[in-house]
Design an enzyme around this catalytic site. Structure first.
Site, PDB file in Angstrom:
ATOM      1  N   GLY A   1       0.782  -1.228   0.000  1.00  0.00           N
ATOM      2  CA  GLY A   1       0.000   0.000   0.000  1.00  0.00           C
ATOM      3  C   GLY A   1       0.814   1.278   0.000  1.00  0.00           C
TER       4      GLY A   1
ATOM      5  N   ASN B   1       1.623   3.072  -2.565  1.00  0.00           N
ATOM      6  CA  ASN B   1       0.974   4.037  -3.466  1.00  0.00           C
ATOM      7  C   ASN B   1      -0.260   4.644  -2.817  1.00  0.00           C
ATOM      8  OD1 ASN B   1       2.439   4.298  -6.000  1.00  0.00           O
ATOM      9  ND2 ASN B   1       2.056   2.124  -6.272  1.00  0.00           N
TER      10      ASN B   1
ATOM     11  N   MET C   1      -3.760  -7.379  -7.299  1.00  0.00           N
ATOM     12  CA  MET C   1      -3.221  -8.524  -8.035  1.00  0.00           C
ATOM     13  C   MET C   1      -4.316  -9.489  -8.482  1.00  0.00           C
ATOM     14  SD  MET C   1      -0.186  -7.530  -8.057  1.00  0.00           S
ATOM     15  CE  MET C   1       0.615  -8.938  -8.817  1.00  0.00           C
ATOM     16  N   ARG C   2      -5.367  -8.916  -9.027  1.00  0.00           N
ATOM     17  CA  ARG C   2      -6.463  -9.723  -9.554  1.00  0.00           C
ATOM     18  C   ARG C   2      -6.952  -9.086 -10.842  1.00  0.00           C
ATOM     19  NH1 ARG C   2      -7.542 -14.583  -8.298  1.00  0.00           N
ATOM     20  NH2 ARG C   2      -9.771 -14.279  -8.606  1.00  0.00           N
TER      21      ARG C   2
ATOM     22  N   ASN D   1      -5.656   2.229 -12.900  1.00  0.00           N
ATOM     23  CA  ASN D   1      -4.704   1.198 -12.502  1.00  0.00           C
ATOM     24  C   ASN D   1      -3.294   1.724 -12.696  1.00  0.00           C
ATOM     25  OD1 ASN D   1      -3.885  -1.526 -11.762  1.00  0.00           O
ATOM     26  ND2 ASN D   1      -3.255  -1.752 -13.884  1.00  0.00           N
TER      27      ASN D   1
ATOM     28  N   HIS E   1       0.681   0.330 -13.203  1.00  0.00           N
ATOM     29  CA  HIS E   1       1.402  -0.887 -13.592  1.00  0.00           C
ATOM     30  C   HIS E   1       2.887  -0.569 -13.726  1.00  0.00           C
ATOM     31  CE1 HIS E   1       1.957  -4.841 -15.358  1.00  0.00           C
ATOM     32  NE2 HIS E   1       2.677  -4.274 -16.314  1.00  0.00           N
TER      33      HIS E   1
END
Length: 220
Positions: free
Chosen positions: A40, A42, A118-119, A135, A137
């Site tokens: 966490g 971010n 992570m889903r 999101n 990445h």
């Protein structure tokens, strides 16, 4: 675009588009729902930006799917509710996402931000928050989609990688790019050292990405 040489480890990076000097958007604060599976950091960058009045938003709730996720302790320190929605307890991804949507709505969330979630999410979530699911990445998309983006970059032998904030769509790690930061790859890099430098930039562009998405949404 701008070169930024002030990261914590003094590694040069290139952020595009340039981060505006003032990201604070006037009006009602953006109501954010954070989805995280891990530490966490971010999320904490977002919370700190809000506290510093660099981002006009408030985090309504944190949803996590890993019972051991360290983001829970960070949420407690910031006084933000965190709710475990363990995907292992659902028969399908759609059922899990339906519970996530219900929880987000219960907390009046307007924007969803996935930071290390992570889903793979389904249209159940994406349609409920159309163009409002973001999101982050750890690669310069469209390169190195999916898991272990840092390891993929090292295996490919690239000399530049980085991170991307984008609007989520059903195809994994796709969708319109909001902002990216390029980070050099050094000859002696390991996944740990490279990820640490990328993460410094993630903390910058996740905040900028939220503000940019909100500013652009008026034209959608």
């Amino acid at each position: 675009m701008n070169f930024n040489n002030t990261s914590a480890d003094s590694t040069p990076c290139l952020i595009s588009p340039s981060i505006p000097p003032n990201l604070f958007i006037q009006g009602e604060p953006l109501k954010l729902g954070i989805m995280a599976s891990g530490s966490g950091t971010n999320f904490e960058a977002i919370a700190q930006a809000i506290a510093n009045k660099q981002l006009n938003a408030q985090v309504q709730v944190i949803i996590y799917n890993n019972p051991e996720a360290k983001v829970v302790a960070r949420a407690e320190r910031w006084g933000i509710p965190s709710i475990l929605i363990n995907h292992r307890n659902f028969k399908s991804r759609e059922d899990c996402d339906a519970q996530i949507v219900e929880t987000l709505r219960q907390h009046q969330v307007e924007w969803v931000v996935m930071v290390g979630w992570m889903r793979v999410v389904t249209p159940t979530l994406l349609n409920a928050y159309s163009k409002r699911v973001l999101n982050i990445h750890p690669s310069l998309l469209p390169s190195f989609k999916g898991i272990r983006g840092v390891e993929q970059a090292l295996a490919a032998g690239v000399q530049i990688t980085g991170c991307t904030v984008h609007i989520a769509v059903p195809e994994v790690d796709s969708g319109p790019v909001l902002i990216q930061a390029a980070v050099p790859v050094f000859p002696d890099d390991t996944p740990e050292t490279l990820h640490a430098r990328i993460q410094v930039q993630e903390h910058k562009i996740i905040v900028a990405g939220i503000a940019l998405a909100a500013a652009q949404s008026a034209d959608w």
